[in-house]
Design an enzyme around this catalytic site. Structure first.
Site, PDB file in Angstrom:
ATOM      1  CG  HIS A 149      41.837  36.640  40.512  1.00 29.80           C
ATOM      2  ND1 HIS A 149      41.253  37.821  40.103  1.00 29.80           N
ATOM      3  CD2 HIS A 149      40.918  35.669  40.272  1.00 29.80           C
ATOM      4  CE1 HIS A 149      40.043  37.567  39.622  1.00 29.80           C
ATOM      5  NE2 HIS A 149      39.804  36.286  39.712  1.00 29.80           N
ATOM      6  CD  GLU A 202      37.953  29.580  53.036  1.00 31.16           C
ATOM      7  OE1 GLU A 202      37.603  30.648  53.594  1.00 31.16           O
ATOM      8  OE2 GLU A 202      38.447  28.619  53.643  1.00 31.16           O
ATOM      9  CG  MET A 236      39.253  42.511  46.640  1.00 31.23           C
ATOM     10  SD  MET A 236      41.010  42.578  46.316  1.00 31.23           S
ATOM     11  CE  MET A 236      41.446  43.855  47.479  1.00 31.23           C
TER      12      MET A 236
END
Ligand code: PAJ
Length: 283
Positions: free
Chosen positions: A41, A153, A189
Site C-alpha cells: 500500500h 498490479e 504482500m
C-alpha cells in the site's frame, strides 16, 4: 515529526476539504485501500506523491465486495498503525467514512460490469466482488474528484476493471497501475497474509515460484500447456487448493491459444487452509 494528515469521516466535510486542497490548482491523487496497510500500500502512496501535489488515501473496508460467507468481520483493522504509517508518508488527507456515510439507508445502486469483469477469473469464484468494488470506487472517485488514482498490479483484474470503468463512465480520473511489492521470499504482500499459520506462511511462496517457473518455460518457447502444468504442479505439491492458474492476454484478460497472443500474464488464485491468495506475473 511529519504533520498529521487531515482525517475526514463524512461526505460534506470531505467536499469542503477537497475544495480547499484543490483551490490553488493543486492536483490530487487518490489511493483507495481497505486499511491494514503494508509496504505494498505504501508504495502506492509514494507513487501518488511523485505524481500529484496532494495525496488522499481512503480507508474503508467495503462490505459490498464481500459475500456473506467471506471475511468482512474478520478483515484486519489496524487504524492507529495505519494513521502512523500514512503520517510518515506525508499523506495530506485520510478519507475514513463509516458504513452509513458510504451507504446511507435506502442505498440501492450498483455499477454493472462487462468486459474484463467477466472473464472467468476472480469473477468465477467471487461473483459479487467486482460489482461491489466498482460501486465503491465510482463513489470514491466522485467524492474525491482526483486527477489520478493509483491501484496495485497485485489485484490485476481489479486494475483492469477499474481502468475500464473510469474510461467508460467519463469519471475524469487517470488510473495508474503500480508494481507488486513482495516479501524477500517472493510472497506478494497482502493484508490477508496475517491469516496464515507459520506452516502455511512457509508454503505460501510456492505461488511466486510456480509463476516464475511457467514464465521461464514460456519464454524459452516450451509448449503452452506443458509450461502451465509445471507451475500447477508446484502449487498443488505445496498444499494449495487451486482455484485457477491461467495464462491470459494482459490487456483483455481473455484466454490465449498461443504465446503469440501477447502481452501475456499469468494469473493465479489458490487457497492455503482457509486463506485465499491471489497473484500474477508478466511473461
Ligand atoms: P486493498 O486490498 O486494501 O488494496 C488497496 C490497494 O493496494 C489495491 O490497489 C491493491 O492492488 C494494492 N496492493 C495490495 N497489495 C499490494 C502489493 N503487495 N503490492 C502493490 N500493491 C498492492 O483492493 C482493495 O483494497 C479494494 O478492493 C479497494 C480497491 C480499496 C475497493 O474497496
Amino acid at each position: 515529526m511529519s504533520r498529521s494528515p487531515l482525517i475526514v469521516r463524512t461526505v460534506p466535510t470531505l467536499r469542503r476539504a477537497i475544495d480547499s486542497l484543490r483551490s490553488r490548482k493543486a492536483t490530487v491523487a487518490l489511493v483507495p485501500t481497505m486499511g491494514a496497510l503494508h509496504d505494498g500500500h505504501l508504495s502506492l502512496v509514494r507513487l501518488a506523491k511523485r505524481r500529484a501535489d496532494k495525496v488522499v488515501v481512503s480507508i474503508f473496508v467495503n462490505p459490498t465486495q464481500f459475500a456473506p460467507s467471506e471475511d468482512f468481520g474478520a478483515y484486519p483493522r489496524t487504524w492507529k498503525e495505519d494513521v502512523a504509517k500514512l503520517t510518515a508518508e506525508k499523506t495530506d488527507l485520510i478519507w475514513h467514512p463509516d458504513g452509513k456515510a458510504m451507504y446511507p439507508d435506502g442505498f440501492a445502486t450498483r455499477v454493472g460490469l462487462e468486459g474484463p469483469a467477466i472473464v472467468g477469473l476472480e469473477d468465477r469464484f467471487r461473483p459479487h466482488f467486482f460489482g461491489g468494488v466498482a460501486t465503491v470506487v465510482a463513489k470514491l472517485f466522485t467524492q474525491v474528484r482526483p486527477a489520478i488514482a493509483i491501484f496495485g498490479e497485485k489485484d490485476f483484474q481489479q486494475l483492469r476493471v477499474v481502468t475500464r470503468m473510469a474510461a467508460d463512465l467519463d469519471l475524469g480520473v487517470k488510473v495508474i497501475g503500480s508494481k507488486t511489492v513482495r516479501e524477500r521470499d517472493g510472497l506478494a504482500m497482502s493484508s490477508r497474509n496475517v491469516y496464515l499459520s507459520a506452516e502455511e506462511r512457509a508454503a505460501a511462496p510456492a505461488l511466486y515460484r510456480a509463476m516464475r517457473e511457467s514464465a521461464v518455460r514460456l519464454k524459452q518457447g516450451s509448449d503452452m500447456s506443458a509450461a502451465m502444468a509445471a507451475g500447477t504442479e508446484i502449487i498443488t505439491v505445496a498444499g494449495f487448493a487451486l482455484d485457477y492458474f491461467e495464462l491470459r492476454n494482459a490487456a483483455t484478460l481473455q484466454p490465449v491459444t498461443s504465446t503469440r497472443d501477447g502481452p501475456l500474464r499469468i494469473l493465479v488464485a489458490a487457497k492455503l487452509g482457509a486463506t485465499r491468495l491471489i497473484d500474477n506475473m508478466a511473461v
